[in-house]
Write an enzyme that holds these catalytic residues in place. Structure first.
Site, PDB file in Angstrom:
ATOM      1  N   LYS A   1     -10.771  -2.722  12.259  1.00 57.44           N
ATOM      2  CA  LYS A   1      -9.601  -2.335  13.085  1.00 57.44           C
ATOM      3  C   LYS A   1      -9.678  -2.896  14.401  1.00 57.44           C
ATOM      4  CE  LYS A   1      -7.113   0.138   9.998  1.00 57.44           C
ATOM      5  NZ  LYS A   1      -5.979  -0.142   9.372  1.00 57.44           N
TER       6      LYS A   1
ATOM      7  N   GLY B   1      -0.199   5.079  -1.218  1.00 56.96           N
ATOM      8  CA  GLY B   1      -1.402   5.830  -0.402  1.00 56.96           C
ATOM      9  C   GLY B   1      -0.762   6.976   0.523  1.00 56.96           C
ATOM     10  N   GLN B   2      -1.456   7.738   0.954  1.00 57.58           N
ATOM     11  CA  GLN B   2      -1.283   8.972   1.828  1.00 57.58           C
ATOM     12  C   GLN B   2       0.042   8.771   2.775  1.00 57.58           C
ATOM     13  OE1 GLN B   2      -4.043  10.363   4.646  1.00 57.58           O
ATOM     14  NE2 GLN B   2      -2.992  12.522   4.635  1.00 57.58           N
TER      15      GLN B   2
ATOM     16  N   ASP C   1      -0.904  -7.800  -4.649  1.00 57.59           N
ATOM     17  CA  ASP C   1      -2.154  -7.911  -4.071  1.00 57.59           C
ATOM     18  C   ASP C   1      -2.007  -8.252  -2.768  1.00 57.59           C
ATOM     19  OD1 ASP C   1      -4.695  -7.865  -3.678  1.00 57.59           O
ATOM     20  OD2 ASP C   1      -5.221  -9.302  -5.225  1.00 57.59           O
TER      21      ASP C   1
ATOM     22  N   GLY D   1       0.894  -1.012   0.227  1.00 57.50           N
ATOM     23  CA  GLY D   1       0.036   0.211  -0.089  1.00 57.50           C
ATOM     24  C   GLY D   1       0.944   1.269  -0.004  1.00 57.50           C
TER      25      GLY D   1
ATOM     26  N   TYR E   1     -15.250   0.081   8.921  1.00 56.92           N
ATOM     27  CA  TYR E   1     -13.481   0.255   9.033  1.00 56.92           C
ATOM     28  C   TYR E   1     -13.264  -0.115  10.533  1.00 56.92           C
ATOM     29  CZ  TYR E   1      -9.444   3.225   9.077  1.00 56.92           C
ATOM     30  OH  TYR E   1      -8.087   3.790   9.310  1.00 56.92           O
TER      31      TYR E   1
ATOM     32  N   ASP F   1       1.922  -1.853  -4.348  1.00 60.28           N
ATOM     33  CA  ASP F   1       0.810  -1.544  -4.373  1.00 60.28           C
ATOM     34  C   ASP F   1       0.059  -2.310  -5.478  1.00 60.28           C
ATOM     35  OD1 ASP F   1      -0.340   1.197  -2.993  1.00 60.28           O
ATOM     36  OD2 ASP F   1      -1.692   0.390  -4.262  1.00 60.28           O
ATOM     37  N   ILE F   2      -1.396  -2.148  -5.347  1.00 57.38           N
ATOM     38  CA  ILE F   2      -2.260  -2.711  -6.368  1.00 57.38           C
ATOM     39  C   ILE F   2      -1.893  -2.281  -7.698  1.00 57.38           C
ATOM     40  CG2 ILE F   2      -4.128  -1.586  -5.787  1.00 57.38           C
ATOM     41  CD1 ILE F   2      -4.286  -5.372  -6.190  1.00 57.38           C
TER      42      ILE F   2
ATOM     43  N   ILE G   1      -4.736  11.984   9.976  1.00 58.80           N
ATOM     44  CA  ILE G   1      -3.392  12.320   9.363  1.00 58.80           C
ATOM     45  C   ILE G   1      -3.251  13.569   8.394  1.00 58.80           C
ATOM     46  CG2 ILE G   1      -0.933  11.691   8.315  1.00 58.80           C
ATOM     47  CD1 ILE G   1      -1.828  10.316  11.060  1.00 58.80           C
TER      48      ILE G   1
HETATM   49  N1  LIG Z   1      -4.609   8.360   6.711  1.00 55.22           N
HETATM   50  C1  LIG Z   1      -4.995   8.618   7.899  1.00 55.22           C
HETATM   51  O1  LIG Z   1      -5.631   9.651   8.405  1.00 55.22           O
HETATM   52  C2  LIG Z   1      -5.488   7.334   8.632  1.00 55.22           C
HETATM   53  C3  LIG Z   1      -5.891   7.189  10.189  1.00 55.22           C
HETATM   54  C4  LIG Z   1      -5.956   6.109  10.858  1.00 55.22           C
HETATM   55  C5  LIG Z   1      -5.448   5.100  10.395  1.00 55.22           C
HETATM   56  N2  LIG Z   1      -4.970   5.060   9.063  1.00 55.22           N
HETATM   57  C6  LIG Z   1      -4.538   3.706   8.604  1.00 55.22           C
HETATM   58  O2  LIG Z   1      -3.141   3.876   7.955  1.00 55.22           O
HETATM   59  C7  LIG Z   1      -3.181   2.864   6.655  1.00 55.22           C
HETATM   60  C8  LIG Z   1      -2.829   3.736   5.715  1.00 55.22           C
HETATM   61  O3  LIG Z   1      -3.640   4.614   5.219  1.00 55.22           O
HETATM   62  P1  LIG Z   1      -3.589   5.673   4.162  1.00 55.22           P
HETATM   63  O4  LIG Z   1      -4.341   6.920   4.410  1.00 55.22           O
HETATM   64  O5  LIG Z   1      -2.283   5.703   3.523  1.00 55.22           O
HETATM   65  O6  LIG Z   1      -4.561   4.981   3.114  1.00 55.22           O
HETATM   66  P2  LIG Z   1      -4.651   5.311   1.394  1.00 55.22           P
HETATM   67  O7  LIG Z   1      -6.101   4.951   1.064  1.00 55.22           O
HETATM   68  O8  LIG Z   1      -4.205   6.533   1.269  1.00 55.22           O
HETATM   69  O9  LIG Z   1      -3.574   4.202   0.839  1.00 55.22           O
HETATM   70  C9  LIG Z   1      -3.972   2.855   0.770  1.00 55.22           C
HETATM   71  C10 LIG Z   1      -3.072   2.229  -0.265  1.00 55.22           C
HETATM   72  O10 LIG Z   1      -3.501   0.818  -0.336  1.00 55.22           O
HETATM   73  C11 LIG Z   1      -3.600   0.356  -1.778  1.00 55.22           C
HETATM   74  N3  LIG Z   1      -4.268  -0.634  -1.886  1.00 55.22           N
HETATM   75  C12 LIG Z   1      -5.704  -0.959  -1.870  1.00 55.22           C
HETATM   76  N4  LIG Z   1      -6.117  -2.139  -2.232  1.00 55.22           N
HETATM   77  C13 LIG Z   1      -4.911  -2.865  -2.174  1.00 55.22           C
HETATM   78  C14 LIG Z   1      -4.441  -4.382  -2.358  1.00 55.22           C
HETATM   79  N5  LIG Z   1      -5.403  -5.153  -2.473  1.00 55.22           N
HETATM   80  N6  LIG Z   1      -3.332  -4.752  -2.392  1.00 55.22           N
HETATM   81  C15 LIG Z   1      -2.285  -3.920  -2.219  1.00 55.22           C
HETATM   82  N7  LIG Z   1      -2.574  -2.486  -2.008  1.00 55.22           N
HETATM   83  C16 LIG Z   1      -3.927  -1.918  -2.035  1.00 55.22           C
HETATM   84  C17 LIG Z   1      -4.192   1.463  -2.379  1.00 55.22           C
HETATM   85  O11 LIG Z   1      -3.801   1.785  -3.699  1.00 55.22           O
HETATM   86  C18 LIG Z   1      -3.513   2.783  -1.549  1.00 55.22           C
HETATM   87  O12 LIG Z   1      -2.378   3.258  -2.320  1.00 55.22           O
HETATM   88  C19 LIG Z   1      -4.409   2.087   6.608  1.00 55.22           C
HETATM   89  O13 LIG Z   1      -4.360   0.924   7.334  1.00 55.22           O
HETATM   90  C20 LIG Z   1      -5.384   2.964   7.413  1.00 55.22           C
HETATM   91  O14 LIG Z   1      -6.387   2.271   7.923  1.00 55.22           O
HETATM   92  C21 LIG Z   1      -4.819   6.001   8.298  1.00 55.22           C
END
Ligand SMILES: NC(=O)c1ccc[n+]([C@@H]2O[C@H](COP(=O)([O-])OP(=O)(O)OC[C@H]3O[C@@H](n4cnc5c(N)ncnc54)[C@H](O)[C@@H]3O)[C@@H](O)[C@H]2O)c1
Length: 323
Positions: free
Chosen positions: A147, A12-13, A53, A9, A143, A35-36, A173
């Site tokens: 968790k 992602g952010q 994946d 992943g 969600y 990533d996917i 975040i």
């Molecule tokens: N951003 C926040 O504010 C926040 C707050 C609390 C917890 N989190 C947790 O932190 C983690 C990262 O969050 P984020 O904000 O970067 O999420 P995001 O949605 O920005 O990124 C998630 C990434 O996972 C990838 N993904 C989706 N399906 C996939 C698969 N089958 N195989 C591989 N990759 C796949 C997506 O393409 C994406 O790049 C998550 O577990 C989220 O629950 C985030």
């Protein structure tokens, strides 16, 4: 021997910034981003990148074996707001991916796992102010349910099978490099973009909705710190409460007005208001501060200054590029 790290992943952010930080700390050749899809070209072009994946055990295992990975950061998930639209998709991705990684650790293909939890594990029956580590947890979103269940499984795999899994309950975040991916706290990122591009933001939460938040640099520091600390310091194997600051949409708007007096904000709460209402207003993270010396750095004033500065630069650069 240097640790070999896989980030799942990574586009992602949080995964994207974590990838850059871990490459800086441990060497680009030792950090494999995956990533996917190729959704973030900065990440894809910045070092070793693989399509993995997270829902497919074989796909993760092939990558782990190919690069002799010993540490996995599992950042793939469907977040709170998107999860409410696609509950079964969120359940499948969030749970299956965790089991695959925990089972790889149980089978000794990898030694160490990072898996993020969230303040979404709490629900409307949880005490809202200074929410303790151990308290009532009745999450109302799919969600939050994933968790909470994930936390139980992490602790179980640690106690039963000795898996070295470490976890943090991230708050919302805030970052400027990559846009957030469908969470309830996304307004606190969008607002800075809209302030710069439109001078105006229509917020999907009410002005007095207080939520726990954190600047990306602090979140990355916490992640790096908990993974680097000695095993014995990690006394909680479900997930640690983690906090920095709490604020309302109105407080962010006011802090932006300090720099942009003409900035305007309106409020049209949508389905995300109900999610936000069920979450804590502030978090007690004393265990993290005690066990592995967690300390945050950024307050709202620092965040606003940095967000406006970096986004102004980014938007100016993209205008110049398109000329
Ligand atoms: N951003 C926040 O504010 C926040 C707050 C609390 C917890 N989190 C947790 O932190 C983690 C990262 O969050 P984020 O904000 O970067 O999420 P995001 O949605 O920005 O990124 C998630 C990434 O996972 C990838 N993904 C989706 N399906 C996939 C698969 N089958 N195989 C591989 N990759 C796949 C997506 O393409 C994406 O790049 C998550 O577990 C989220 O629950 C985030």
């Amino acid at each position: 021997m240097k640790s070999k790290i896989l980030i799942i992943g990574a586009c992602g952010q949080i995964g994207s910034e974590l990838t850059f930080k871990l490459r800086e700390l441990y060497g680009a050749e030792n950090v494999i981003a995956s990533d996917i899809s190729y959704s973030n070209l900065d990440i894809v072009n910045s070092g070793i990148f693989e399509i993995v994946d997270a829902k497919n055990y074989a796909s993760v295992k092939v990558c782990v074996e190919k690069y002799k990975i010993d540490t996995v950061y599992l950042m793939a998930a469907i977040l709170s707001a998107t999860g409410e639209k696609y509950p079964m998709k969120a359940w499948d991705l969030n749970m299956e991916s965790l089991f695959h990684v925990l089972n790889l650790a149980r089978a000794k293909f990898i030694k160490k796992v990072f898996w993020p939890s969230s303040i979404a594990v709490f629900g409307s029956t949880t005490p809202k102010e200074y929410t303790p580590q151990y308290t009532i947890m009745e999450p109302s979103t799919v969600y939050g349910i994933t968790k909470q269940v994930g936390e139980r499984w992490c602790e179980y795999y640690h106690n039963k099978y000795g898996v070295d899994v470490r976890s943090l309950r991230y708050p919302g975040i805030i970052s400027w490099k990559t846009l957030p991916g469908g969470g309830t706290t996304d307004y606190a990122v969008e607002i800075y973009h809209k302030a710069i591009t439109d001078g105006f933001y229509d917020c999907f939460l009410k002005e007095d909705t207080m939520l726990p938040m954190m600047f990306m640099d602090d979140a990355i520091k916490a992640t790096v710190d908990i993974m680097a600390t000695k095993k014995d310091n990690v006394k909680i194997r479900s997930s640690y409460n983690l906090a920095a600051i709490s604020f309302t949409p109105k407080e962010v708007a006011d802090s932006i007005k300090q720099h942009m007096p003409d900035f305007k904000m309106t409020y049209h709460p949508d389905y995300r208001q109900e999610i936000a209402n069920s979450w804590p207003k502030s978090i007690n993270d004393s265990y993290a501060r005690q066990d592995w010396k967690w300390k945050h750095q950024f307050n709202l004033k620092d965040i606003t200054q940095e967000m406006l500065f970096q986004l102004n630069k980014k938007y100016k650069a993209s205008i110049n590029e398109s000329k």
